[in-house]
Each structure stands twice: as C-alpha cells, then as structure tokens.
Design a protein around this motif. Structure first.
Motif, PDB file in Angstrom:
ATOM      1  N   PRO A  24      -5.340  -4.287  -1.032  1.00  0.00           N
ATOM      2  CA  PRO A  24      -5.450  -3.598   0.269  1.00  0.00           C
ATOM      3  C   PRO A  24      -4.728  -2.255   0.319  1.00  0.00           C
ATOM      4  O   PRO A  24      -5.289  -1.275   0.828  1.00  0.00           O
ATOM      5  CB  PRO A  24      -4.846  -4.599   1.250  1.00  0.00           C
ATOM      6  N   GLU A  25      -3.520  -2.173  -0.210  1.00  0.00           N
ATOM      7  CA  GLU A  25      -2.784  -0.909  -0.157  1.00  0.00           C
ATOM      8  C   GLU A  25      -3.463   0.172  -0.999  1.00  0.00           C
ATOM      9  O   GLU A  25      -3.467   1.337  -0.632  1.00  0.00           O
ATOM     10  CB  GLU A  25      -1.318  -1.086  -0.555  1.00  0.00           C
ATOM     11  N   ASP A  47      -7.316  -5.311   4.648  1.00  0.00           N
ATOM     12  CA  ASP A  47      -6.800  -6.555   4.074  1.00  0.00           C
ATOM     13  C   ASP A  47      -7.673  -6.971   2.890  1.00  0.00           C
ATOM     14  O   ASP A  47      -8.549  -6.217   2.467  1.00  0.00           O
ATOM     15  CB  ASP A  47      -6.733  -7.660   5.130  1.00  0.00           C
ATOM     16  N   CYS A  48      -7.436  -8.158   2.376  1.00  0.00           N
ATOM     17  CA  CYS A  48      -8.189  -8.640   1.206  1.00  0.00           C
ATOM     18  C   CYS A  48      -9.685  -8.745   1.495  1.00  0.00           C
ATOM     19  O   CYS A  48     -10.511  -8.540   0.602  1.00  0.00           O
ATOM     20  CB  CYS A  48      -7.636  -9.980   0.736  1.00  0.00           C
ATOM     21  N   ARG A  49     -10.060  -9.047   2.699  1.00  0.00           N
ATOM     22  CA  ARG A  49     -11.480  -9.132   3.059  1.00  0.00           C
ATOM     23  C   ARG A  49     -12.144  -7.756   2.920  1.00  0.00           C
ATOM     24  O   ARG A  49     -13.265  -7.650   2.457  1.00  0.00           O
ATOM     25  CB  ARG A  49     -11.631  -9.697   4.483  1.00  0.00           C
TER      26      ARG A  49
END
Length: 191
Positions: A24-25, A47-49
């Motif tokens: 995400p970052e 986010d991961c999604r």
C-alpha cells in the motif's frame, strides 16, 4: 520503487507494467510519482485491496500491450472486457486549480481519490494507447538481455533500443566492451 524512478515509459499504463506497486505505501507513492494524484494528496484509504485491484489491472494491460508487440499466445477477449469494464466503472478524479499562498496555481483533486476512479483513469489511459495507431506503432520492448519493460519510442528517428540508456543501454555497452577486450586477449595469446 525507491525515491528516484528508473525511467519514464511515456504513459501511466506502461509505468504500471514496469513498476508494479506491491504494498500500500508503495502504491500511494507510485500514484503520486506517475502523476495520477498531485503531490501532497493524502491517500489514507490505500490498502491491500487497492494493491490487488491495481495488480489485476496491470495483468490485463500487460496482456493487451504485449499482444501489440508480438502475436498473442491466447485469447485477449477476457483482458479486453475487463479493461473496458474498469475504464467505465467510475469517473476519474476531478482536478481543480488552487492558488497557493505565494499566488501560484497548483493542481489538487476536488475530493479524496477513490480506488475505482484511479483504476478508471489508468484503464482509460490504456484504452487511449491501444486505440491510437500512431502510439501503438511506437511501442517497443527493451532490447536489454534481461529486461522486459515496454515503452513508447519518442526518439527522433524511432530507433531507441532500451528502456533506459543509463541502465540497460549501459549494461549492453559494458558487455560489448568486455567481449572486445576478451577477444583481443584471446588473439594476443594465439599469436
């Protein structure tokens, strides 16, 4: 994707193929680095999604772009359908001009960007690339031995060979130099 970008492929969709953000970052930094969001835009929702959705889009863009470079190995219909669906899913983020304290105009987004809107912007960039005959004709794959990056050749004569002359081009030149030196040594020994 550290601080400095390795090369500019000429289109955001090609940049996604070259530099897939895996966390995400990194995705948040990539969104700014490739220009989809202005610098300083807060991206707390990444986010991961989001990473998964961008990775999915990357696969479809990769399949379709590489099919323009070589005869496709399989059916492109699924990738084309998904690319078009993502392009139509949401309106891209709306930019606006904002005056800074020193009087300069800068670009900001009217609202925090949503994942679907950013995916749509990238998918539309890919659609524009794939439907533009002149742009498609300038698609190239890097000639570096171990590089599979794709870029738009905007060089004057259309003879660019590497994604980055400083990286892949330099490796090629060093390899040729070493081969010449080794050949010269071998000739010297056989005399």
């Amino acid at each position: 994707m550290g601080g400095e970008r390795r090369f500019d492929p000429g289109r955001c969709c090609l940049d996604l193929m070259a530099e897939p953000p895996v966390r995400p970052e990194r995705l948040a930094r990539w969104l700014t680095a490739c220009g989809l969001v202005p610098a300083g835009t807060p991206l707390p929702a990444v986010d991961c999604r989001w990473v998964e959705r961008f990775a999915e889009l990357r696969v479809h863009i990769d399949v379709l772009v590489r099919a323009e470079l070589a005869p496709p190995a399989g059916d492109l219909a699924a990738s084309l359908h998904r690319l078009n669906a993502l392009a139509a899913e949401a309106a891209p983020p709306a930019p606006r001009a904002v005056r800074t304290d020193d009087g300069c105009l800068v670009r900001e987004l009217g609202a925090p960007p949503e994942c679907a809107a950013l995916l749509a912007a990238l998918a539309r960039d890919a659609v524009d690339l794939l439907t533009d005959p002149a742009a498609r004709a300038r698609l190239r794959q890097c000639a570096g031995d171990h590089c599979h990056r794709v870029y738009l050749d905007t060089s004057r004569g259309g003879r660019r060979r590497w994604c980055s002359s400083a990286t892949c081009g330099n490796r090629e030149r060093v390899a040729r130099h070493r081969a010449r030196v080794a050949g010269s040594r071998e000739k010297s020994r056989t005399r």
